[in-house]
Design a protein around this motif. Structure first.
Motif, PDB file in Angstrom:
ATOM      1  N   PHE A  73      93.902 144.197  94.403  1.00  0.00           N
ATOM      2  CA  PHE A  73      93.816 142.782  94.029  1.00  0.00           C
ATOM      3  C   PHE A  73      92.893 141.979  94.939  1.00  0.00           C
ATOM      4  CE2 PHE A  73      97.824 144.103  92.070  1.00  0.00           C
ATOM      5  CZ  PHE A  73      97.684 143.569  90.806  1.00  0.00           C
ATOM      6  N   ASN A  74      92.339 142.641  95.974  1.00  0.00           N
ATOM      7  CA  ASN A  74      91.445 141.983  96.915  1.00  0.00           C
ATOM      8  C   ASN A  74      92.095 140.739  97.523  1.00  0.00           C
ATOM      9  OD1 ASN A  74      89.062 141.815  98.390  1.00  0.00           O
ATOM     10  ND2 ASN A  74      88.097 140.475  96.880  1.00  0.00           N
ATOM     11  N   VAL A 127     100.227 136.405  88.620  1.00  0.00           N
ATOM     12  CA  VAL A 127      98.931 136.823  89.166  1.00  0.00           C
ATOM     13  C   VAL A 127      97.951 136.983  88.012  1.00  0.00           C
ATOM     14  CG1 VAL A 127      97.708 138.603  90.462  1.00  0.00           C
ATOM     15  CG2 VAL A 127     100.052 137.975  91.110  1.00  0.00           C
ATOM     16  N   GLU A 128      96.982 136.097  87.976  1.00  0.00           N
ATOM     17  CA  GLU A 128      96.035 136.057  86.865  1.00  0.00           C
ATOM     18  C   GLU A 128      95.295 137.381  86.670  1.00  0.00           C
ATOM     19  OE1 GLU A 128      91.990 133.627  85.748  1.00  0.00           O
ATOM     20  OE2 GLU A 128      93.603 132.530  86.775  1.00  0.00           O
ATOM     21  N   ASP A 129      94.949 138.039  87.761  1.00  0.00           N
ATOM     22  CA  ASP A 129      94.173 139.286  87.671  1.00  0.00           C
ATOM     23  C   ASP A 129      95.011 140.499  87.274  1.00  0.00           C
ATOM     24  OD1 ASP A 129      91.908 137.918  88.397  1.00  0.00           O
ATOM     25  OD2 ASP A 129      92.074 138.438  90.520  1.00  0.00           O
ATOM     26  N   TRP A 130      96.331 140.355  87.188  1.00  0.00           N
ATOM     27  CA  TRP A 130      97.202 141.488  86.890  1.00  0.00           C
ATOM     28  C   TRP A 130      97.309 141.650  85.377  1.00  0.00           C
ATOM     29  CZ3 TRP A 130     102.129 142.531  90.221  1.00  0.00           C
ATOM     30  CH2 TRP A 130     102.665 143.773  89.903  1.00  0.00           C
ATOM     31  N   ASP A 131      96.335 142.347  84.813  1.00  0.00           N
ATOM     32  CA  ASP A 131      96.349 142.617  83.370  1.00  0.00           C
ATOM     33  C   ASP A 131      96.712 144.086  83.146  1.00  0.00           C
ATOM     34  OD1 ASP A 131      94.039 144.077  83.978  1.00  0.00           O
ATOM     35  OD2 ASP A 131      92.690 142.606  83.100  1.00  0.00           O
ATOM     36  N   VAL A 177      94.526 146.630  85.178  1.00  0.00           N
ATOM     37  CA  VAL A 177      94.871 146.628  86.602  1.00  0.00           C
ATOM     38  C   VAL A 177      96.250 147.255  86.796  1.00  0.00           C
ATOM     39  CG1 VAL A 177      95.369 145.146  88.591  1.00  0.00           C
ATOM     40  CG2 VAL A 177      93.376 144.681  87.160  1.00  0.00           C
TER      41      VAL A 177
END
Length: 82
Positions: free
Chosen positions: A15-16, A31-35, A38
């Protein structure tokens, strides 16, 4: 490196983010990036890191940082220093 550090490293790398962002609020919904892509990468990295094969039910319910530790404990991965 203990298991908690290994676990955190998977999350921080994927997730950096920094360690201090990993808490009870670090969830699939928050967490927006957790699709889905991912999510599968996360599962793959954790399986490789801990040399386990998660069951489908565990993969589907692995929706948060904290819940992930509980799931891995079912596979005899301990997150406490003994």
């Amino acid at each position: 490196m203990n298991n908690l550090k290994k676990y955190n490293k998977v999350f921080t790398t994927l997730f950096n983010i920094s360690d201090n962002q990993l808490n009870k609020d670090f969830t699939f919904n928050n967490v927006e990036d957790w699709d889905s892509i991912v999510h599968l990468s996360l599962i793959t990295e954790l399986e490789d890191t801990f040399n386990v094969m998660l069951e489908t039910e565990d993969i589907l319910s692995f929706g948060s940082y904290e819940n992930g530790m509980r799931i891995l404990e079912k596979y005899e991965i301990s997150f406490t220093d003994v």
